[in-house]
Write an enzyme that holds these catalytic residues in place. Structure first.
Site, PDB file in Angstrom:
ATOM      1  N   HIS A 261      11.757  -3.927   6.837  1.00 38.21           N
ATOM      2  CA  HIS A 261      12.321  -3.149   7.945  1.00 38.21           C
ATOM      3  C   HIS A 261      13.789  -2.829   7.735  1.00 38.21           C
ATOM      4  CE1 HIS A 261       8.729  -5.002   9.654  1.00 38.21           C
ATOM      5  NE2 HIS A 261       8.635  -3.888  10.323  1.00 38.21           N
TER       6      HIS A 261
ATOM      7  N   GLY B  89       0.791  -1.234   0.000  1.00 40.69           N
ATOM      8  CA  GLY B  89       0.000   0.000   0.000  1.00 40.69           C
ATOM      9  C   GLY B  89       0.814   1.270   0.000  1.00 40.69           C
TER      10      GLY B  89
HETATM   11  N1  GLN Z   1      -1.356  -0.347   3.797  1.00 40.23           N
HETATM   12  C1  GLN Z   1      -0.497  -0.059   4.873  1.00 40.23           C
HETATM   13  C2  GLN Z   1       0.874   0.352   4.342  1.00 40.23           C
HETATM   14  O1  GLN Z   1       1.281  -0.155   3.351  1.00 40.23           O
HETATM   15  C3  GLN Z   1      -0.329  -1.234   5.797  1.00 40.23           C
HETATM   16  C4  GLN Z   1       0.560  -0.899   6.954  1.00 40.23           C
HETATM   17  C5  GLN Z   1       0.668  -1.986   7.999  1.00 40.23           C
HETATM   18  O2  GLN Z   1       0.372  -3.117   7.754  1.00 40.23           O
HETATM   19  N2  GLN Z   1       1.100  -1.648   9.180  1.00 40.23           N
HETATM   20  O3  GLN Z   1       1.552   1.160   4.926  1.00 40.23           O
END
Ligand code: GLN
Ligand code: ZN
Length: 767
Positions: free
Chosen positions: A707, A445
């Protein structure tokens, strides 16, 4: 006399002073003395604010985390951080964050250990809160040695300030329970080695003239098998010869079947969360031997609502009469989990503000209750009247109760949770419409939240950038993201979430029923704080939230665009939630409000809609026995939001954390057409779930860890995909990173995704 005390105070500071001091020290911008001076100042200020309590916690202050503090006290920092440079504090920060400080002036890690420093300790959630602790590491050979200096220093400071000090430590059983034995050895075998160190610590405190020590054993509110129950008996029988009085503190839930065990441990007092279950607390009175102190946690230590003081006194007065001096009162748990001071809120609506209490206000409530019990309600008549008025205003407020929402909810029958057709019917219709290749590629996303994006948002918020200019700037980001994705050859595109500050706050800001504090910061881990939105009233969507952005993104490409929404369970789990109705009811309201957004996206021609449930797993109750109840309403809420769409519309969901093995059947019951889940960061533990469970729908186990700034190779991604394909039929598999890319930079994202797309092609050709 009722004894009033506190279990812990927020340490970060009302203005997040500790955060700034830590980060400046880590960056090498200020000397260590300055960090330590700020810390001492905060302790002093916080103790002063707790004046009037019979016992004030000491040792609850931490430079990073109280569990890591305990590891330090027990001489149990991992071998790898005991570098030849620096001292105990350097080592402490090495465990916390992989390095002691970032500057060569302070630190030699960067030179001697490569720029990666050392591996930081694993971090995980402190029970069911949003606070993260550093997991203690154990092996069969772990030896413990006492370093009481941190606690003694704080004790001396408190004494010098005239504070009635009650040192606080994490108890031995909880410490072991939260630790990880990396060699798979039995953690309980270490208890015998651990207890003498605890005994020596209590001795040291007794030597300082300490009367009471609070030993936190929140593990008591979870299910304990016979070995762990036995460990409690062993531990506290061994510690009972100490010269201090032990207040054994449990919190975050009722004791239930551990009541008898807890009541009969040889300690001088027991603290319980009386809010979790008044009945449980009341039963305890009968079980407790007559010489023991009972501390009742009666003020909610982890939510932000005012206490109904009159109702509380109605319940407490007979108990106080029965227990007399043996009754202590406190908040349910440490106030670490709430913001410091409501008084500093100037942006909150005054009516909503009148319903709230942060840490300092909670201690104020405690004093009122204590005074009412000791001197009679008349002594605090004014306080009780204003409290009752605030509660009545909240109960009756039209901001809280919206007849329209209630009515819509009453009509939201379980039938709305059902897709028209089962997955087997939907899947071919979607395949035909979308025309995707095998191993379709997509992302979760978000794209990088660049400095320019953050700057534009700040300028817009401050009124220096017009709505139109801000929208233009965000559209330019979306267009850039779409071009990049097309060039990379991704199959399902996203708009990139440039316009979102945070996945919960963004939606909360546009829904009725949510308020936002200006300074309501709560420590999440180390110097990181979150400002959870306050969900105070019936939730309603008054206008489409994401439709224009997604429609614009779709207009730029012929490839399918994924609409991106946050799900009801995550909205709930990352907010301060109203306490005047069950969480399940609030969750259903969120679901119904957001269902409208799903349907509007579909009407706008968006073929795929992703509903993020990043925090789905976090909401699991502490006791397994309560899991199913949570899963039932959480899944129903997701389905209520998602399942109004036509068969051809594809619903995706995304979840963070990989530990799904125990709830994979429930995940399947959400009936999303595709789920994407973190997988690579945790060494593909997730895949184990599919050994005994045939997951029925589409699934994308993350193929690389987002990460890390490292760019994964095509080879490593293809390898992970092949491993996934051994457990999951290839025609169900999607190819995507572990999570969103907002914390990365474009220069990392582009090559990483290029390798991902190339790996997908490699597998398609091999098939
Ligand atoms: N759609 C969100 C993003 O891509 C999902 C974030 C998450 O899962 N913490 O940032
Ligand atoms: Zn995620």
């Amino acid at each position: 006399m009722t004894t009033l005390h506190n279990l812990g105070f927020p340490r970060i500071g009302a203005q997040r002073e500790l955060k700034w001091a830590l980060e400046s020290y880590w960056k090498g911008q200020s000397p260590r003395e300055q960090l330590l001076a700020t810390a001492a100042e905060l302790r002093q200020r916080h103790w002063a604010r707790q004046q009037g309590l019979a016992w004030v916690p000491v040792g609850d202050f931490s430079l990073y985390d109280q569990v890591l503090d305990m590891s330090l006290t027990l001489g149990n920092l991992p071998e790898r951080v005991r570098g030849d440079h620096g001292d105990a504090l350097d080592n402490y920060f090495r465990v916390a964050r992989g390095r002691s400080a970032d500057s060569a002036r302070h630190d030699h890690d960067a030179h001697h250990e490569g720029c990666g420093g050392v591996a930081a300790g694993e971090m995980t959630k402190w029970f069911n809160t949003n606070y993260h602790y550093i997991v203690p590491e154990l092996t069969a050979g772990t030896q413990f040695t006492l370093d009481a200096s941190r606690l003694l220093t704080q004790l001396h400071e408190a004494r010098a300030q005239g504070v009635p000090a009650k040192p606080v430590i994490v108890g031995p059983v909880t410490y072991l329970a939260l630790a990880k034995a990396h060699d798979g050895s039995n953690k309980l075998a270490l208890l015998d080695r651990l207890l003498p160190v605890y005994a020596a610590l209590l001795d040291a405190l007794a030597g300082e003239g300490v009367e009471w020590v609070q030993i936190d054993e929140p593990i008591l509110v979870t299910e304990l098998d016979a070995d762990w129950q036995h460990a409690f008996n062993t531990a506290y029988h061994q510690l009972k010869s100490s010269r201090v009085k032990i207040l054994l503190a449990s919190y975050f839930g009722a004791l239930l079947d551990n009541k008898y065990l807890a009541a009969n441990l040889p300690v001088a007092g027991l603290h319980v969360d009386a809010l979790a279950s008044r009945e449980d607390a009341r039963q305890l009175i009968g079980l407790l031997p007559p010489h023991k102190v009972l501390s009742l946690g009666v003020i909610d230590g982890r939510n932000v609502w005012k206490t109904d003081l009159t109702a509380l006194l109605d319940w407490l007065e007979p108990i106080a009469a029965q227990l007399g001096d043996r009754l202590w009162l406190a908040p349910t748990c440490s106030l670490l989990h709430v913001p410091v001071d409501l008084a500093s809120e100037d942006r909150l609506d005054p009516e909503i503000k009148s319903w709230l209490a942060f840490a300092l206000q909670k201690l104020g409530e405690l004093r009122v209750v204590g005074q009412a019990l000791d001197e009679g309600r008349a002594a605090v008549a004014d306080e009780l009247v204003s409290n009752a008025r605030a509660l009545a205003s909240r109960r009756q407020s039209s901001r809280v109760h919206d007849a329209q929402v209630q009515q819509a909810l009453a009509q939201a029958t379980p039938a709305l949770e059902q897709r028209h057709s089962p997955y087997a019917v939907r899947a071919p219709l979607q395949a035909k419409k979308l025309g995707l290749p095998a191993f379709p590629t997509t992302t979760i996303g978000s794209f990088p939240q660049t400095a320019e994006i953050r700057h534009a948002r700040k300028e817009h918020k401050a009124g220096r950038l017009s709505d139109a200019d801000y929208q233009q700037a965000m559209r330019a980001e979306i267009a850039h993201g779409v071009r990049e994705q097309e060039a990379l050859g991704l199959d399902v595109l996203v708009h990139g979430e440039a316009e979102r500050n945070d996945m919960v706050e963004y939606f909360g800001e546009q829904l009725a029923g949510y308020a936002f504090s200006g300074h309501g910061w709560v420590q999440s881990y180390g110097s990181r704080c979150v400002k959870p939105p306050i969900l105070y009233g019936d939730v309603k969507r008054t206008h489409p939230i994401t439709v224009d952005w997604i429609r614009y993104a779709q207009s730029l490409t012929k490839r399918p665009m994924k609409g991106m929404l946050t799900g009801p369970v995550t909205m709930l789990n990352w907010s301060f939630v109203r306490d005047d109705q069950p969480r399940s009811a609030t969750c259903r309201q969120l679901a119904l409000a957001l269902r409208g957004e799903v349907l509007d996206l579909e009407t706008a021609g968006v073929p795929i809609i992703q509903i993020d449930e990043a925090a789905f797993r976090e909401g699991l109750p502490l006791r397994h026995a309560h899991w199913q109840e949570y899963l039932d309403w959480a899944i129903a809420a997701f389905r209520l939001m998602a399942n109004g769409v036509r068969d051809e519309t594809q619903i995706h969901s995304h979840m963070c954390y990989s530990e799904f093995n125990d709830i994979i059947a429930s995940i399947a019951a959400m009936d999303a057409d595709v789920i994407t889940i973190e997988n690579s960061r945790s060494g593909m533990e997730l895949l184990g779930a599919f050994e005994h469970f045939a997951y029925p729908n589409g699934i994308g186990p993350g193929v690389y860890d987002i990460h890390s700034p490292n760019v994964p190779t095509q080879q490593s991604i293809a390898q992970r995909m092949r491993e996934a394909a051994r457990r999951i039929p290839a025609n169900q598999l999607w190819v995507n990173p572990d999570c969103g890319l907002k914390t990365r930079q474009w220069c990392e994202v582009v090559p990483s995704l290029a390798h991902m797309v190339a790996a997908a092609r490699e597998l398609r050709e091999a098939a």
